[in-house]
Scaffold this active site. Structure first.
Site, PDB file in Angstrom:
ATOM      1  N   SER A 116       0.853  -1.192   0.000  1.00 24.88           N
ATOM      2  CA  SER A 116       0.000   0.000   0.000  1.00 24.88           C
ATOM      3  C   SER A 116       0.898   1.254   0.000  1.00 24.88           C
ATOM      4  CB  SER A 116      -0.950  -0.034   1.195  1.00 24.88           C
ATOM      5  OG  SER A 116      -1.969   0.902   1.051  1.00 24.88           O
ATOM      6  N   ILE A 137     -13.613 -16.540  -7.899  1.00 30.29           N
ATOM      7  CA  ILE A 137     -12.360 -15.787  -7.936  1.00 30.29           C
ATOM      8  C   ILE A 137     -12.023 -15.375  -9.364  1.00 30.29           C
ATOM      9  CG2 ILE A 137      -9.856 -16.045  -7.622  1.00 30.29           C
ATOM     10  CD1 ILE A 137     -10.723 -17.803  -5.148  1.00 30.29           C
ATOM     11  N   ASP A 182      -8.594  -6.173  -4.559  1.00 31.85           N
ATOM     12  CA  ASP A 182      -8.204  -5.065  -3.681  1.00 31.85           C
ATOM     13  C   ASP A 182      -9.340  -4.046  -3.612  1.00 31.85           C
ATOM     14  OD1 ASP A 182      -7.019  -2.674  -2.626  1.00 31.85           O
ATOM     15  OD2 ASP A 182      -5.042  -3.398  -3.226  1.00 31.85           O
ATOM     16  N   ASP A 209     -11.475 -17.128 -16.415  1.00 33.32           N
ATOM     17  CA  ASP A 209     -10.243 -17.882 -16.147  1.00 33.32           C
ATOM     18  C   ASP A 209     -10.491 -19.391 -16.278  1.00 33.32           C
ATOM     19  OD1 ASP A 209     -11.607 -18.546 -13.804  1.00 33.32           O
ATOM     20  OD2 ASP A 209     -10.538 -17.055 -12.598  1.00 33.32           O
ATOM     21  N   HIS A 247      -6.788  -6.090  -0.225  1.00 34.38           N
ATOM     22  CA  HIS A 247      -5.768  -5.066  -0.101  1.00 34.38           C
ATOM     23  C   HIS A 247      -4.672  -5.533   0.860  1.00 34.38           C
ATOM     24  CE1 HIS A 247      -3.992  -1.199  -0.517  1.00 34.38           C
ATOM     25  NE2 HIS A 247      -3.999  -0.998   0.774  1.00 34.38           N
TER      26      HIS A 247
END
Ligand SMILES: *[C@@H]1O[C@H](CO)[C@@H](O)[C@H](O)[C@H]1NC(C)=O
Ligand SMILES: *[C@@H]1O[C@H](CO)[C@@H](O)[C@H](O)[C@H]1NC(C)=O
Ligand SMILES: *[C@@H]1O[C@H](CO)[C@@H](O)[C@H](O)[C@H]1NC(C)=O
Ligand SMILES: *[C@@H]1O[C@H](CO)[C@@H](O)[C@H](O)[C@H]1NC(C)=O
Ligand SMILES: *[C@@H]1O[C@H](CO)[C@@H](O)[C@H](O)[C@H]1NC(C)=O
Ligand SMILES: *[C@@H]1O[C@H](CO)[C@@H](O)[C@H](O)[C@H]1NC(C)=O
Ligand SMILES: *[C@@H]1O[C@H](CO)[C@@H](O)[C@H](O)[C@H]1NC(C)=O
Ligand SMILES: *[C@@H]1O[C@H](CO)[C@@H](O)[C@H](O)[C@H]1NC(C)=O
Ligand SMILES: *[C@@H]1O[C@H](CO)[C@@H](O)[C@H](O)[C@H]1NC(C)=O
Ligand SMILES: *[C@@H]1O[C@H](CO)[C@@H](O)[C@H](O)[C@H]1NC(C)=O
Length: 535
Positions: free
Chosen positions: A195, A273, A407, A267, A447
Site C-alpha cells: 500500500s 475468484i 483489492d 479464467d 488489499h
C-alpha cells in the site's frame, strides 16, 4: 462486519533452506551484553537513542507510546532480539521515531519495512517478522504519529518525511546501527511493504536505488495524488446514505454475484475468484428493476448509473486518465469503505493538509479542479511515477511487485499501468524487465492481505504457510538477489474459512505479468498443477 479504520493502518505492510550469508562471529552472550550498553555507546548524528534492551522470544511487548489510532499497543516478539528505539531529526521542525530489532541469530541481511495510508505508525508486526527470520530490521513512523495527515498542516518538513525522507533516513541510520552492533556491515539489504509501503518501495527504487538490493512492493499507492483524488471521487458518485443515487449495503452482494456471473468463467473455472480482474468489463445493466423484478435484488436507473460510474476510469477535463477504474470483484468490502456514503478520510486529510493547507476545504464538493491541482502540486514528487529504473537495473538490484485482484482500496488496474510505463520509458520488453523487475497478479486477494482465494504469499508475519522461496515473497526476493533464482510464480495459500488455524484448503500459483492464470480444464481445481500461466 464493520470495517475498522485501524485496519487501514496495516495496509502495509527467510528460509532456513537458504543458508545464512555469514556465520556470526560474535557470540550471543557478547551481543546481549553489548545490547544493554548499546544506547550509551552509539554515536549517530542527529539521533537520540531512547533505549536498547534484550527482548526474549515469545515476549508480549507492551508499546505504551504507540498512538491509539495505530492499533494494538503490543507486539509478540517471535525471536530474541536487541531492541533499539530512537529519534532522528530530519530538520529543525521534523524527525522520525524508529526502531531497530536486531536478532542475535543474524543472517547478515538488513530489512526496512514501510507504512500504510497516511499513517505514522511503526510497522511492529513487520519488524517482528523480519527479525524472526534473521534480518536486522528497521521501521520508522513516517515522520508523525497516528493515522491522520493532520501533522502535515503548516509543516512541509513533516510532509517531506512522509513523501520519501522517513524510509530513507531509517535505512541510512539503520545500516549504521547494524554495523555498529554486529561489528560488520550487512551483506544484502531488503525492503518489504504494501500500500503506502508499496509506494515507499518504488520511491526507493526510483530515487534511492542504492538503499536496497531487493524490494518487495505490494499494492503500491503510486500515482499517489491521482489515487487520492480517485479515492475521494466516489462520494460525489454515491451521494450520502439513503440518497437516490446511493446503493445500499444489501444490494452489493447481489452486484458481486452478477460480477461473478459475467466474469468468473473468464479464467476457465467458476470458483468465486477472478484470476485477472482486468479482463472483466462490468456494467450493472442486467440488474435494472423491471415490472417482475425481486425488489430487494434489483437497482433503480440511478443506482445502475452509480455502479457504472464506479466501474469507469476517472478522467481529467481534457479527457486524459487520472486513475483507472476500480477492478470488479472487490465490491463487498469496498461498499463499506469507498462506496459507504461518507467521504474518504485520507482524501480529506491529503487535500486539507498537504495540497491546499486549508482546513476548510470541503471534501463533499471534490471535483476536477481538485484532481488537477493535486497532480500539478505533487508535493515532494509523492506521485512516485518515474518510469526510469535503470539505476536499480545497473546495480543488479531486484524488484518484486504484486497486487491482489480483489483489492478494495487501490485498484489493481493501476499496477500493470506502471509496469507498462516502465517498459515504455526504458524501451524494454517484458523479457528484458524480467532480469530485474517482475510483477505478479495475485488472484482472490484483497488489499495487502485477506480475500476469497490463496492470498497468503508471505507478505507479512500472519500470511505464510511456508518459508520456501516459492511460497514466501520475502524469501523469494532473497533467493533472487543472492542465488539468482528469479520467481516465475508466487504460490499462495488459501486457508479453510480464511483462518490459518483451520488448515490449508488449497494452494495456487499466481502468474507473472503479462501472463495470466487459467484452469487447464480438467483435474481438481485445488491442485496447483490444474492451472497454467497463459498469454
Ligand atoms: C498481549 O498483551 C495484551 C495486553 O497488554 C493483551 O491484550 C493481548 O491479548 C496479549 N497477547 C497475547 C498473545 O498474549
Ligand atoms: C511520537 O511517538 C513517540 C513514541 O513512539 C514519541 O516519542 C514522540 O515524541 C511522538 N512524536 C510526536 C511528534 O508526537
Ligand atoms: C530552520 O531551518 C531552516 C532552514 O532549513 C531555516 O531557514 C530556519 O531559520 C530554521 N529555523 C530555526 C528556528 O532555527
Ligand atoms: C494520535 O494520532 C491522532 C491521529 O493521527 C492524532 O490526532 C493525535 O494527536 C495522536 N496522539 C498523540 C499523543 O500523538
Ligand atoms: C437511512 O434510512 C433508514 C431507514 O429509513 C434510517 O433508519 C437511517 O437512519 C437512514 N440513515 C441515514 C444516514 O440517514
Ligand atoms: C473488455 O473491453 C475491452 C475493451 O473494450 C475488450 O477488448 C475486451 O474484449 C472486453 N472483454 C470482455 C471479456 O468482454
Ligand atoms: C429476492 O432477493 C433477495 C436478495 O437476493 C433474496 O434473499 C430473496 O430470496 C429473493 N426473493 C425471491 C422471491 O426470489
Ligand atoms: C470544485 O473545487 C474547487 C476547488 O476545491 C471549489 O472551489 C469549487 O467550489 C468546486 N466546484 C463545485 C461546483 O463544487
Ligand atoms: C494524474 O492526473 C493528471 C490529470 O490531473 C494527468 O495529467 C496525469 O497524467 C496523471 N498521472 C498519473 C501518473 O496517472
Ligand atoms: C470461520 O471464521 C469465523 C471468523 O472469521 C468464525 O466466527 C467461525 O467460527 C469460523 N468457522 C469455522 C467452521 O471455523
Amino acid at each position: 462486519m464493520q470495517f475498522q479504520w485501524s485496519q487501514l493502518v496495516f495496509l502495509i505492510a527467510g528460509s532456513r533452506s537458504i543458508a545464512a550469508l555469514q556465520q556470526q562471529h560474535i557470540g550471543t552472550d557478547d551481543l546481549k551484553a553489548k545490547c544493554s550498553a548499546f544506547s550509551g555507546e552509539l554515536q549517530i548524528p542527529d539521533a537520540t537513542v531512547y533505549l536498547s534492551e534484550v527482548v526474549a522470544a515469545g515476549t508480549n511487548l507492551s508499546l505504551p507510546d504507540y498512538n491509539v489510532t495505530c492499533g494494538n499497543p503490543y507486539q509478540i516478539v517471535p525471536k530474541e532480539i536487541c531492541r533499539l528505539s530512537l529519534y532522528v531529526a530530519t530538520s529543525n521542525r521534523s524527525g522520525i521515531n524508529m526502531e531497530a530489532w536486531l536478532p542475535f541469530e543474524w543472517t547478515g541481511r538488513f530489512l526496512s519495512v514501510g507504512n500504510g495510508g497516511l499513517a505514522g505508525c511503526i510497522g511492529y508486526n513487520d519488524i517482528a517478522y523480519g527479525s524472526s527470520l534473521g534480518f536486522a530490521s528497521v521501521g520508522a513512523n513516517n515522520g508523525h504519529n497516528g493515522t491522520s495527515g493532520g501533522a502535515f498542516y503548516n509543516n512541509a518538513d513533516v510532509l517531506e518525511d512522509f513523501a520519501y525522507r522517513s524510509v530513507h533516513t531509517g535505512v541510512v541510520v539503520g545500516k549504521q546501527i547494524t554495523e555498529a552492533f554486529y561489528g560488520s556491515s550487512h551483506k544484502k539489504s531488503y525492503y518489504l511493504g504494501c500500500s503506502t509501503g508499496g509506494r515507499q518501495g518504488f520511491k526507493s527504487a526510483q530515487d534511492f536505488p542504492d538503499d536496497f538490493d531487493g524490494i518487495v512492493a505490494g499494492a503500491p499507492a503510486i500515482a499517489f495524488n491521482n489515487l487520492t483524488s480517485w479515492s475521494g471521487h466516489f462520494y460525489p458518485i454515491t451521494g450520502p446514505v439513503n440518497s437516490s443515487t446511493f446503493v445500499p449495503q444489501n444490494l452489493w452482494p447481489v452486484i458481486h454475484a452478477d460480477v461473478l456471473e459475467r466474469c468468473d468463467a473468464l479464467d476457465n473455472f467458476v470458483d468465486g475468484i477472478l484470476e485477472d480482474a482486468s479482463l472483466c468489463n462490468y456494467t450493472a445493466s442486467n440488474l435494472l428493476c423491471g415490472s417482475n423484478s425481486n425488489a430487494s435484488a434489483c437497482l433503480t436507473e440511478e443506482q445502475v448509473n452509480t455502479v457504472n460510474q464506479i466501474y469507469a476510469p476517472l478522467l481529467a477535463s481534457d479527457g486524459s486518465l487520472i486513475y483507472p477504474r476500480m477492478q470488479p470483484g472487490s465490491e463487498i468490502l469496498a461498499s463499506r469503505i469507498l462506496y459507504g456514503g461518507a467521504v474518504f478520510p485520507y482524501t480529506t486529510d491529503w487535500f486539507r493538509y498537504a495540497v491546499y493547507n486549508d482546513i476548510n476545504w470541503d471534501p463533499t464538493k471534490i471535483n476536477n479542479t481538485d484532481y488537477e491541482t493535486a497532480a500539478r502540486t505533487n508535493p515532494f514528487n509523492i506521485q512516485t511515477w518515474e518510469g526510469d529504473l535503470s539505476a536499480v537495473q545497473k546495480r543488479g538490484a531486484k524488484i518484486l511487485h504484486w497486487h491482489g485482484q480483489m483489492d478494495a482500496i487501490i485498484s489493481s488496474d493501476n499496477s500493470p499501468r506502471y509496469y507498462e510505463h516502465v517498459s515504455e520509458t526504458m524501451g524494454l520488453s517484458s523479457a528484458d524487465l524480467d532480469d530485474f523487475y517482475r510483477y505478479f497478479r495475485v488472484g482472490g486477494t484483497g488489499h495487502c492481505s485477506g480475500g476469497d482465494g490463496a492470498w497468503a504469499i508471505g507478505q507479512n508475519l500472519n500470511a505464510f504457510d511456508s518459508l520456501a522461496p516459492g511460497e514466501n515473497i520475502l524469501m523469494a526476493i532473497v533467493d533472487w538477489v543472492e542465488n539468482g533464482n528469479a520467481p516465475d510464480t508466487l504460490i499462495g495459500t488459501k486457508w479453510n474459512n480464511g483462518t490459518q488455524s483451520a488448515g490449508v484448503d488449497y494452494k495456487r500459483a499466481h502468474c507473472k505479468y503479462p501472463l495470466r492464470n487459467r484452469f487447464k480444464g480438467e483435474g481438481d481445481a485445488k491442485d496447483i498443477e490444474a492451472w497454467e500461466c497463459v498469454e
